[in-house]
Every structure is written in C-alpha cells, then in structure tokens.
Motif scaffolding. Sequence first.
Motif, PDB file in Angstrom:
ATOM      1  N   PRO A 149     -18.150   9.848 -27.882  1.00 55.84           N
ATOM      2  CA  PRO A 149     -19.347  11.010 -28.024  1.00 55.84           C
ATOM      3  C   PRO A 149     -19.508  11.868 -27.440  1.00 55.84           C
ATOM      4  O   PRO A 149     -19.994  10.908 -26.174  1.00 55.84           O
ATOM      5  N   ASN A 150     -19.698  12.823 -26.833  1.00 58.60           N
ATOM      6  CA  ASN A 150     -20.451  13.871 -25.912  1.00 58.60           C
ATOM      7  C   ASN A 150     -21.626  13.448 -26.107  1.00 58.60           C
ATOM      8  O   ASN A 150     -22.567  13.312 -27.086  1.00 58.60           O
ATOM      9  N   GLY A 151     -21.780  13.463 -25.231  1.00 56.08           N
ATOM     10  CA  GLY A 151     -23.896  13.122 -24.924  1.00 56.08           C
ATOM     11  C   GLY A 151     -24.028  11.246 -24.322  1.00 56.08           C
ATOM     12  O   GLY A 151     -24.824  11.119 -23.766  1.00 56.08           O
ATOM     13  N   LEU A 152     -22.740  11.246 -24.903  1.00 54.30           N
ATOM     14  CA  LEU A 152     -23.221   9.080 -23.738  1.00 54.30           C
ATOM     15  C   LEU A 152     -22.500   9.215 -23.079  1.00 54.30           C
ATOM     16  O   LEU A 152     -21.528   9.035 -22.726  1.00 54.30           O
ATOM     17  N   HIS A 153     -23.252   8.672 -22.277  1.00 56.58           N
ATOM     18  CA  HIS A 153     -22.914   8.149 -20.784  1.00 56.58           C
ATOM     19  C   HIS A 153     -21.521   7.218 -20.894  1.00 56.58           C
ATOM     20  O   HIS A 153     -22.181   6.087 -21.928  1.00 56.58           O
ATOM     21  N   LEU A 154     -20.475   6.949 -20.048  1.00 53.95           N
ATOM     22  CA  LEU A 154     -19.574   5.244 -20.618  1.00 53.95           C
ATOM     23  C   LEU A 154     -20.377   4.509 -19.630  1.00 53.95           C
ATOM     24  O   LEU A 154     -20.190   3.520 -20.563  1.00 53.95           O
ATOM     25  N   SER A 155     -21.283   4.315 -19.682  1.00 50.99           N
ATOM     26  CA  SER A 155     -21.820   3.330 -19.225  1.00 50.99           C
ATOM     27  C   SER A 155     -22.505   2.480 -19.991  1.00 50.99           C
ATOM     28  O   SER A 155     -22.792   1.393 -20.787  1.00 50.99           O
ATOM     29  N   SER A 156     -23.256   2.954 -21.027  1.00 47.87           N
ATOM     30  CA  SER A 156     -23.801   2.552 -22.772  1.00 47.87           C
ATOM     31  C   SER A 156     -23.020   2.329 -23.514  1.00 47.87           C
ATOM     32  O   SER A 156     -23.175   1.619 -24.447  1.00 47.87           O
ATOM     33  N   VAL A 157     -22.234   2.310 -23.171  1.00 50.12           N
ATOM     34  CA  VAL A 157     -20.949   1.498 -24.252  1.00 50.12           C
ATOM     35  C   VAL A 157     -20.041   0.248 -23.775  1.00 50.12           C
ATOM     36  O   VAL A 157     -18.791   0.108 -24.823  1.00 50.12           O
ATOM     37  N   ALA A 158     -20.202   0.301 -22.960  1.00 53.41           N
ATOM     38  CA  ALA A 158     -19.519  -0.982 -21.604  1.00 53.41           C
ATOM     39  C   ALA A 158     -19.962  -2.424 -21.859  1.00 53.41           C
ATOM     40  O   ALA A 158     -18.589  -3.252 -21.984  1.00 53.41           O
ATOM     41  N   ASN A 159     -19.805  -2.228 -23.513  1.00 55.49           N
ATOM     42  CA  ASN A 159     -20.917  -3.894 -23.299  1.00 55.49           C
ATOM     43  C   ASN A 159     -20.728  -3.168 -25.595  1.00 55.49           C
ATOM     44  O   ASN A 159     -20.891  -4.025 -25.983  1.00 55.49           O
ATOM     45  N   ILE A 160     -19.944  -3.263 -25.900  1.00 50.88           N
ATOM     46  CA  ILE A 160     -19.831  -2.543 -27.193  1.00 50.88           C
ATOM     47  C   ILE A 160     -19.165  -3.814 -27.982  1.00 50.88           C
ATOM     48  O   ILE A 160     -19.438  -4.432 -29.025  1.00 50.88           O
ATOM     49  N   ALA A 344     -27.558   0.787 -20.455  1.00 47.14           N
ATOM     50  CA  ALA A 344     -26.796  -0.562 -20.032  1.00 47.14           C
ATOM     51  C   ALA A 344     -28.485  -1.116 -19.246  1.00 47.14           C
ATOM     52  O   ALA A 344     -29.081  -0.390 -18.033  1.00 47.14           O
ATOM     53  N   ASP A 345     -28.661  -2.204 -19.296  1.00 44.31           N
ATOM     54  CA  ASP A 345     -29.657  -2.924 -19.178  1.00 44.31           C
ATOM     55  C   ASP A 345     -29.495  -3.239 -17.803  1.00 44.31           C
ATOM     56  O   ASP A 345     -30.451  -3.263 -16.360  1.00 44.31           O
ATOM     57  N   SER A 346     -28.033  -3.569 -16.671  1.00 44.51           N
ATOM     58  CA  SER A 346     -27.931  -4.005 -15.292  1.00 44.51           C
ATOM     59  C   SER A 346     -26.369  -3.997 -15.058  1.00 44.51           C
ATOM     60  O   SER A 346     -25.824  -3.661 -15.661  1.00 44.51           O
ATOM     61  N   ILE A 347     -26.343  -2.499 -13.920  1.00 42.83           N
ATOM     62  CA  ILE A 347     -25.258  -2.099 -13.651  1.00 42.83           C
ATOM     63  C   ILE A 347     -25.370  -2.429 -12.008  1.00 42.83           C
ATOM     64  O   ILE A 347     -25.831  -2.960 -11.455  1.00 42.83           O
ATOM     65  N   PHE A 348     -24.175  -3.130 -11.519  1.00 44.87           N
ATOM     66  CA  PHE A 348     -23.945  -3.779 -10.310  1.00 44.87           C
ATOM     67  C   PHE A 348     -22.289  -3.224 -10.043  1.00 44.87           C
ATOM     68  O   PHE A 348     -21.507  -2.878 -11.222  1.00 44.87           O
ATOM     69  N   PRO A 349     -22.649  -3.069  -8.717  1.00 45.33           N
ATOM     70  CA  PRO A 349     -20.706  -2.019  -8.396  1.00 45.33           C
ATOM     71  C   PRO A 349     -20.402  -3.591  -8.332  1.00 45.33           C
ATOM     72  O   PRO A 349     -20.022  -4.388  -8.380  1.00 45.33           O
ATOM     73  N   LEU A 350     -18.756  -2.460  -8.219  1.00 40.81           N
ATOM     74  CA  LEU A 350     -17.489  -3.607  -8.422  1.00 40.81           C
ATOM     75  C   LEU A 350     -17.626  -4.613  -7.262  1.00 40.81           C
ATOM     76  O   LEU A 350     -17.520  -5.437  -7.673  1.00 40.81           O
ATOM     77  N   GLU A 351     -18.402  -4.279  -5.996  1.00 39.66           N
ATOM     78  CA  GLU A 351     -18.076  -5.008  -5.319  1.00 39.66           C
ATOM     79  C   GLU A 351     -19.356  -6.521  -4.627  1.00 39.66           C
ATOM     80  O   GLU A 351     -19.649  -7.379  -4.214  1.00 39.66           O
ATOM     81  N   GLN A 352     -19.781  -6.214  -6.104  1.00 42.27           N
ATOM     82  CA  GLN A 352     -21.381  -6.747  -5.833  1.00 42.27           C
ATOM     83  C   GLN A 352     -21.663  -7.817  -7.408  1.00 42.27           C
ATOM     84  O   GLN A 352     -22.052  -8.027  -7.922  1.00 42.27           O
ATOM     85  N   PHE A 353     -19.477  -7.799  -8.432  1.00 43.08           N
ATOM     86  CA  PHE A 353     -19.197  -8.333  -9.414  1.00 43.08           C
ATOM     87  C   PHE A 353     -20.105  -9.434  -9.346  1.00 43.08           C
ATOM     88  O   PHE A 353     -20.255  -9.863 -11.025  1.00 43.08           O
ATOM     89  N   ILE A 354     -20.240 -10.471  -9.007  1.00 45.02           N
ATOM     90  CA  ILE A 354     -20.223 -11.885  -9.100  1.00 45.02           C
ATOM     91  C   ILE A 354     -21.953 -12.254  -8.800  1.00 45.02           C
ATOM     92  O   ILE A 354     -22.083 -12.913 -10.411  1.00 45.02           O
ATOM     93  N   LYS A 355     -21.946 -10.990  -9.091  1.00 40.49           N
ATOM     94  CA  LYS A 355     -23.823 -10.772  -9.363  1.00 40.49           C
ATOM     95  C   LYS A 355     -23.701 -10.371 -11.108  1.00 40.49           C
ATOM     96  O   LYS A 355     -25.292 -11.557 -11.541  1.00 40.49           O
ATOM     97  N   ALA A 356     -23.219  -9.905 -11.184  1.00 38.76           N
ATOM     98  CA  ALA A 356     -23.206 -10.272 -13.216  1.00 38.76           C
ATOM     99  C   ALA A 356     -22.576 -11.443 -13.365  1.00 38.76           C
ATOM    100  O   ALA A 356     -23.403 -11.754 -14.798  1.00 38.76           O
ATOM    101  N   PHE A 357     -21.670 -12.220 -12.916  1.00 40.52           N
ATOM    102  CA  PHE A 357     -21.925 -13.744 -13.704  1.00 40.52           C
ATOM    103  C   PHE A 357     -21.996 -14.323 -13.137  1.00 40.52           C
ATOM    104  O   PHE A 357     -22.745 -15.044 -13.829  1.00 40.52           O
TER     105      PHE A 357
END
Length: 381
Positions: A149-160, A344-357
Amino acid sequence: MRPSAITQATMRAVRCNRFAALDKSGKPISTPSPIRDVLRLENVSPAHLRPSSDDDKSKVLISTHYAGVQYPDFLQAQGLYQIRPKLPYTPGMDVAGVVVDKGSDVPDDQIQVGDHVYANTSLCPDGGGGTGALAELVCVSSQAVFPVPNGLHLSSVANIGRNYCAAYHSLKVIGNVGPTDLVLVDGASGGVGMATVELAKAMGAKVIAGVSTMEKAPPANMAGADKVLAYGRDRETHKKFKLEVKAAAAELGHPEGASLIVDVVHGDLFQDALVSCVKPLGKICLVGFVAGQKPIKPGLLLIKEAMVVGSLWGRWARQNPVLFRNGMNEMLNFMVEGKIEPRADSIFPLEQFIKAFELFEQNKGRGNTVVSMNASNQSKL
C-alpha cells in the motif's frame, strides 16, 4: 516475460556454497564454521530468470530493494533448518522491491510494471524452501507477490514472511484470537516474538511477553505488550516466571490463564512454566526451539486439558491461497492504520550483509533485520 527484460550480464547475489554446521557428507560437526566462511557476495548470471517455459507466463520479475534476514535464514545456512536447500543457493525468503516485468498471464488489475510489491519465495512451487531473496533480481510466481500500500516504506515490509506470517498463523489460523483472549509469547524480543505481540494487540487481545532477561524487555515493550516478564535460563527462574505469569494473567482479567501461548523457545521452559500458564482447553503453538527440543510429557497436557499444535504456515498458505492473501492484506492494513508500526530495526547495505547473519550467530537479533540492495535505498530512509 520479454527476453529484453533482463539486459545486464551479471547481478549481485549472496551465495551459500557449503553448510556451516555440517561436514561434506552432511553430518553435524562439533564446532560449526563461522557463518562468514560459508556465505559470500558473488556476481552471478541472471540467465536463469529469462523465460524458459510456459510457466514463466505467470511469473513476476522484481528488482529487489530490500530483503529480510532472520534466524531461520541463519539456521538454513548452517544446514540445521528443517528445509535444507541444494547447494549452492541464495538465502532469503522475503523480498521487497519494484516490478520490472511480468508474464502475459499476470493480469494488470493484480500487478503492473512499476508497482511496489512484497514477495515471499516460499509460496512458489519452486521456492526452494524460502530461498533466493538476497539477489538484485528475483523472479517468482505471481501468487507469491503482494502489492504494498501507498505510504509504507519497502524496508518496513521486508520481514513479513519470516516474522509476521509465522505469528499470524499461530494467532489467527490456529488460535482465532480476538478481544476476549490473553496471549502469552516467549522470545518476545526476537522477530517472531515482537510480531506476535504487535499482531495480538492489533487483534484486541491482552498480551504477556516473556524475555530471557529484562535487558531484552525494551523491544517487547515497544511492540505494545501489557506485561513483560523474564523467564531466565534455569528451573528456578522458570518457576518464578510461571508464578509471575499467573499473577499477571489474573490482573489482566484472565485468572484461568492464557487462551493461547506462542512458544518460540521450548527447551525446559515448556515443561517448567508454559504448560502451567495455559487455561483449560487452551492452545500452545510450537513455532521454534531456540533453547532446544525436549520431550513433551502427555500427562501434563492431560491434567491441563491443553492442546499443543505445530505452527508451520507455508503448507497452509499454499493450500489456501485466497485465505492467505486475505491475511496478508489484513496485516498490511494494520500497518497502514497504525495498529502496527511499520519499521525496520536493523538495516545493512548489501556489501555488509554478513553482519545481518552474524546478529543471529551472536544471539543479538532483535525485531526486523533487513539488507538494503543499493546505497540509494539507504539515502531515502
């Protein structure tokens, strides 16, 4: 899909080439390898996304802006998740991005090129157990794609998928939770735990949130729990937790106990405390086993007249696509209406993806963890 839809020679994707906790024969090893030793960012050909059969007529090509990373993604890369993909594979279930192409069988009133969408790879017949999201381009079945839906940032739905679908299945499909219910959830500082608190409150229920230590209480409080209590890591603290839950339940108007318990911890906590906290004919949903799996004594369940149900939403969603889509729309509407805070509680750039894991390797995962696929996404937050 049009062959011209993919013009780049390579794309970036995270790849897992061996499992961190298994040897070459697939047997567990005593000391798992660090997760950074088995995952790496590679340039791969997107040729496999090009049309190859009539099946592609119902598929959607998405330019990934954000991909979710959660504890099951870490377990899968270790080789310890219930679904073990064929190596090598690209991790990730949850995709949030923009549609860049679609098959001829996908109607315009469902999805159009340029739409902001969420996609769940586990809903695809060839989804590989919820993999493939950590790539710059993702091609999925249209049944796995949902307009944002309009108004929701894409980052906020990336863990549904990993977080909210698991919670929703326990609360709504199994528990049928409403305003007259009391929900108890453990592991409430983690992704599924926080989502359970948020959704239960949005459904009108009272919620008691359990965390291992009170240092982990802030995420559960932020999610809206009515009470946050610590269960600790031994039988003495489990017993104390049990007594505190019973007192809190009475204070919240439910002296018989919780009508639904969502258990993502298990271990000794299940027998030491949880079974005693459910009301007669109440339900305990088994979602995870962060503290390990322990035998369940049927005599305790008999005395409590309690039902224990395994909660896996994927099979049900594939077999009930209309009901699942209705549930997805309800969750997205909760976000739009402010009943759930899009975050989104923690956001990492793709180059630092390993930090998410590594958050999950170090038991520091909290809430919604997201990988941003390019720097311009970060600047728009």
